[in-house]
Design an enzyme around this catalytic site. Structure first.
Site, PDB file in Angstrom:
ATOM      1  N   ASN A   1       0.853  -1.191   0.000  1.00 46.51           N
ATOM      2  CA  ASN A   1       0.000   0.000   0.000  1.00 46.51           C
ATOM      3  C   ASN A   1       0.883   1.232   0.000  1.00 46.51           C
ATOM      4  OD1 ASN A   1      -2.442   1.602   0.421  1.00 46.51           O
ATOM      5  ND2 ASN A   1      -1.753   1.865   2.541  1.00 46.51           N
TER       6      ASN A   1
ATOM      7  N   HIS B   1       1.054   5.084   1.337  1.00 48.47           N
ATOM      8  CA  HIS B   1       0.406   5.900   2.361  1.00 48.47           C
ATOM      9  C   HIS B   1       1.142   7.240   2.459  1.00 48.47           C
ATOM     10  CE1 HIS B   1      -1.838   6.835   5.966  1.00 48.47           C
ATOM     11  NE2 HIS B   1      -0.708   7.240   6.508  1.00 48.47           N
TER      12      HIS B   1
ATOM     13  N   SER C   1       5.127   6.553   2.361  1.00 48.85           N
ATOM     14  CA  SER C   1       5.689   5.226   2.618  1.00 48.85           C
ATOM     15  C   SER C   1       4.979   4.189   1.762  1.00 48.85           C
ATOM     16  CB  SER C   1       5.452   4.830   4.088  1.00 48.85           C
ATOM     17  OG  SER C   1       5.913   5.814   4.982  1.00 48.85           O
TER      18      SER C   1
ATOM     19  N   ASP D   1      -2.423   0.527   8.039  1.00 46.19           N
ATOM     20  CA  ASP D   1      -1.200   1.304   7.787  1.00 46.19           C
ATOM     21  C   ASP D   1      -0.075   0.921   8.753  1.00 46.19           C
ATOM     22  OD1 ASP D   1      -2.558   2.754   5.789  1.00 46.19           O
ATOM     23  OD2 ASP D   1      -3.303   4.186   7.261  1.00 46.19           O
TER      24      ASP D   1
END
Ligand code: GRF
Length: 228
Positions: free
Chosen positions: A111, A113, A140, A149
């Site tokens: 992911n 973020h 990140s 997260d």
């Protein structure tokens, strides 16, 4: 001719500028992978049009058609599994994925973020950075784990925060860095063996001491100062 056997599925909910960066890198032969499908929880996401214009299979499911979160996610990941991706990339996918489903993909799903994790998990990161008076901000790319997260961080990019910044100017300045970071991390994940371990990220079996950082040439640099 493109020969990599790496297959990437991308999850999106909105605008799709990160997806666009991935598509452009693929077209330029820089991704080392083929984007095999794009999936969304929003049928109206502009990202789906971007995918279709690039000839990529794009599908959306609506949460209201499913009994609960788990049922929705099971249906979504059945579609994803059908394309047999080697890597799943959440690129602005704004829906929380059930822990039961996430568990099955740990180490294969990443992911992007917009913060320097572990700081500022969750939403409105630019606003929170400014409110805290931070001098540095960033983005990140991390492995997705059941903690929102909270998975091991693979790589980061940093920008300075200036006195005149607003949430909007920060977002605007960070976004192109996010694009480079995501492309570089996907390319790395397709070229080397990345693993999520309880102690952090391992590359080809070696734990990294700290997240890789994106340098001014858009290369990912390890703690020893060398490109990985
Ligand atoms: C990006 O800022 C990403 O970091 C966050 O959502 C935004 C998505 O933008 N998770 P886009 O849809 O890729 O343009």
């Amino acid at each position: 001719m493109f020969t990599s056997d790496k297959r990437v599925a991308v999850l999106v909910s909105g605008r799709g500028s990160n997806l666009r960066a991935l598509i452009e890198a693929q077209s330029a032969g820089h991704l080392g992978a083929r984007i095999v499908g794009v999936f969304s929880d929003k049928a109206t996401a502009p990202a789906l049009d971007l995918a279709r214009a690039a000839g990529i299979d794009a599908q959306a499911l609506a949460a209201r058609d499913y009994y609960d979160r788990l049922a929705f996610d099971e249906a979504m990941f059945e579609l994803i599994d059908a394309l047999q991706p080697t890597l799943i990339v959440c690129a602005g996918y704004m829906r929380i994925i059930s822990s039961d489903v996430v568990e099955r993909y740990v180490g294969r799903m990443i992911n992007i973020h917009p913060s320097l994790l572990p700081s500022y998990q969750g939403l409105r990161t630019h606003e929170r950075v400014l409110r805290a008076g931070d001098r540095v901000h960033g983005a990140s790319v991390h492995f997705v784990t059941p903690e929102l997260d909270g998975g091991p961080v693979i790589a980061q990019t940093r920008i300075d925060v200036t006195r005149d910044d607003t949430p909007e100017t920060l977002a605007q300045r960070l976004l192109p860095r996010e694009h480079r970071l995501l492309v570089a991390t996907v390319e790395l994940a397709c070229r080397r063996e990345l693993m999520a371990t309880p102690f952090g990220v391992a590359i080809d079996g070696h734990l990294i001491e700290a997240p890789l950082r994106l340098d001014e040439h858009n290369r990912l640099i390890g703690a020893d100062g060398h490109a990985v």
